[in-house]
Design a protein around this motif. Structure first.
Motif, PDB file in Angstrom:
ATOM      1  N   UNK A  34      33.095  51.414  42.555  1.00 13.15           N
ATOM      2  CA  UNK A  34      33.459  50.543  43.664  1.00 13.15           C
ATOM      3  C   UNK A  34      34.521  51.250  44.497  1.00 13.15           C
ATOM      4  N   UNK A  35      34.267  51.367  45.794  1.00  9.38           N
ATOM      5  CA  UNK A  35      35.236  51.960  46.705  1.00  9.38           C
ATOM      6  C   UNK A  35      35.932  50.825  47.460  1.00  9.38           C
ATOM      7  N   UNK A  36      37.134  50.473  46.990  1.00  7.43           N
ATOM      8  CA  UNK A  36      37.858  49.314  47.509  1.00  7.43           C
ATOM      9  C   UNK A  36      38.725  49.687  48.707  1.00  7.43           C
ATOM     10  N   UNK A  37      38.892  48.705  49.594  1.00  6.19           N
ATOM     11  CA  UNK A  37      39.766  48.870  50.748  1.00  6.19           C
ATOM     12  C   UNK A  37      41.220  48.970  50.293  1.00  6.19           C
ATOM     13  N   UNK A  38      42.038  49.567  51.151  1.00  6.08           N
ATOM     14  CA  UNK A  38      43.414  49.899  50.769  1.00  6.08           C
ATOM     15  C   UNK A  38      44.231  48.678  50.361  1.00  6.08           C
ATOM     16  N   UNK A  39      43.988  47.536  51.011  1.00  6.40           N
ATOM     17  CA  UNK A  39      44.813  46.360  50.725  1.00  6.40           C
ATOM     18  C   UNK A  39      44.334  45.572  49.512  1.00  6.40           C
ATOM     19  N   UNK A  40      43.233  46.008  48.901  1.00  2.00           N
ATOM     20  CA  UNK A  40      42.764  45.338  47.679  1.00  2.00           C
ATOM     21  C   UNK A  40      43.011  46.299  46.519  1.00  2.00           C
ATOM     22  N   UNK A  41      44.251  46.337  46.066  1.00  2.00           N
ATOM     23  CA  UNK A  41      44.660  47.366  45.110  1.00  2.00           C
ATOM     24  C   UNK A  41      45.204  46.830  43.796  1.00  2.00           C
ATOM     25  N   UNK A  42      44.995  45.538  43.527  1.00  2.00           N
ATOM     26  CA  UNK A  42      45.417  44.950  42.250  1.00  2.00           C
ATOM     27  C   UNK A  42      44.355  45.267  41.191  1.00  2.00           C
ATOM     28  N   UNK A  43      44.688  46.064  40.168  1.00  2.00           N
ATOM     29  CA  UNK A  43      43.677  46.460  39.173  1.00  2.00           C
ATOM     30  C   UNK A  43      42.979  45.284  38.498  1.00  2.00           C
ATOM     31  N   UNK A  44      43.724  44.218  38.179  1.00  2.00           N
ATOM     32  CA  UNK A  44      43.102  43.074  37.507  1.00  2.00           C
ATOM     33  C   UNK A  44      42.121  42.369  38.446  1.00  2.00           C
ATOM     34  N   UNK A  45      42.496  42.209  39.695  1.00  2.00           N
ATOM     35  CA  UNK A  45      41.598  41.581  40.667  1.00  2.00           C
ATOM     36  C   UNK A  45      40.365  42.453  40.901  1.00  2.00           C
ATOM     37  N   UNK A  46      40.559  43.752  40.966  1.00  2.00           N
ATOM     38  CA  UNK A  46      39.427  44.670  41.130  1.00  2.00           C
ATOM     39  C   UNK A  46      38.447  44.527  39.963  1.00  2.00           C
TER      40      UNK A  46
END
Length: 406
Positions: A312-324
């Motif tokens: 998964x290539x997440x956007x910069x502002x979605x950087x919480x590991x647990x949420x990811x």
């Protein structure tokens, strides 16, 4: 002080390509790489204690038979046996929490009305948004293509120069159209480095450079462990922001131009799971629309009876590991505890705009008579082949300054 003809800072595919050209020309060459392994944005991962030889990618995912520069290096180093063809499972579109067909996002009437402009409209000095809106229609661009381009570039692609995407190139008909390597894309970087070492190129990994000076027609490099290197010629095969920092002392004008190019941050998270536990159908990848990720790239292009891998290539502002991890688990229909392993990498990519094309032209002009090469994914485009085309051009420019090399 250790002296060579060519110092290369950066052991990604651009730096490796320059090292290949230099050893072919008989230049004494050293490569300084800040990380423990070569590869840069090519990053294959595996955890043998969990899943044996199963691997997945946290960076570049594919090569193509139009990558003639890459294939020439592979052939010269006799690494063709590593080439592994890839299948092409379908891609899906993720919107409103559901997987959807790509075709359902197309507004056919407006697309067909706009498409004839493809044959007359030039990409020159147009952004991705300006160009593709005109040849696909606003509705199809807004509904589908803007998200597809974001997925390709792992950033907001609206302002990216259109002519740096999807160049037409000749194809090697004796090679699979799309391929990887036996143990992932980083396999070729490691194998190439090993071959170059046997040919006399010296590699120094875990060797960050902290200072660059140019005086008396020599480059002097100082590393974090206080070693010094000198050379007649220098190549910076680093991210653009690193190049700007290193050049600020001896080449402030170049550094200022380079600092105009901004960077995009991407949080890449890969997971390996048991095949029978996942409800997600076989896919090549997923394009995110109203989601925190630009794209999901699946390892389904290579059959494995036991495991599946997805990055998964997440956007910069979605950087919480647990949420990811919870988002990943929800999409796969499992719990985070069912991941066999996960791995992470923060990737930095150039966020080019049409305005940067003027900056790049000025950089090219200033480099013309300098014994300095700047290579990487911020000149010709972001693909592996774009990087290697730039590398060849810069080597040829320096070679003209060198005169007789042997």
């Amino acid at each position: 002080m250790m002296h060579v003809d060519m110092l290369i800072i950066g052991g990604g595919i651009s730096g490796l390509g320059m090292a290949w050209h230099c050893q072919k020309a008989g230049l004494s060459t050293r490569v300084l790489e800040q990380h423990a392994q070569v590869g840069g944005l090519i990053a294959s991962r595996q955890q043998p204690e969990q899943t044996g030889d199963f691997w997945l990618e946290l960076g570049a995912h594919s090569a193509f038979n139009s990558y003639q520069e890459l294939l020439a290096i592979v052939a010269d180093c006799q690494l063709q046996s590593l080439i592994t063809p890839k299948k092409s499972p379908p891609f899906k579109f993720f919107k409103a929490g559901k997987l959807q067909s790509l075709l359902k996002q197309i507004y056919w009437f407006s697309l067909l009305r706009a498409l004839p402009r493809l044959f007359s409209l030039s990409k020159e000095n147009l952004s991705v948004q300006d160009y593709y809106t005109q040849i696909m229609g606003e509705k199809t661009y807004d509904a589908l293509m803007q998200h597809a381009f974001n997925a390709v570039l792992c950033q907001d692609a609206r302002h990216f120069p259109a002519d740096l995407l999807f160049r037409k190139r000749a194809r090697a008909r004796d090679t699979a159209k799309k391929f990887t390597f036996a143990a992932g894309m980083q396999h070729i970087a490691r194998a190439l480095a090993e071959t170059l070492e046997k040919r006399g190129v010296l590699f120094h990994v875990e060797t960050p450079v902290i200072r660059l000076e140019y005086r008396d027609h020599q480059f002097e490099i100082t590393t974090a462990d206080q070693r010094t290197f000198s050379s007649r010629f220098l190549t910076l095969a680093t991210p653009v922001e690193t190049a700007a920092q290193l050049l600020s002392f001896s080449f402030p004008s170049l550094a200022t131009l380079l600092s105009q190019i901004k960077m995009a941050t991407v949080h890449s998270v890969g997971v390996a799971v048991r095949k029978e536990e996942v409800r997600l159908p076989i896919v090549g990848g997923i394009i995110g629309a109203d989601s925190p990720f630009y794209s999901v790239v699946s390892r389904d292009y290579l059959w494995d009876a036991r495991y599946r891998g997805l990055t998964f290539h997440f956007k910069a502002d979605f950087n919480d590991p647990l949420a990811q991890e919870q988002l990943i688990a929800d999409l796969l229909g499992i719990k985070p505890s069912q991941f066999l392993w996960r791995d992470r990498k923060i990737n930095q990519l150039p966020a080019l705009t049409v305005d940067n094309l003027f900056d790049l032209a000025q950089i090219t002009a200033q480099l013309q008579h300098l014994p300095l090469a700047l290579i990487g994914n911020y000149f010709n485009g972001v693909s592996i082949e774009d990087c290697l085309v730039r590398t060849r051009g810069e080597f040829q420019r320096l070679q003209a300054q060198m005169g007789t090399l042997n």
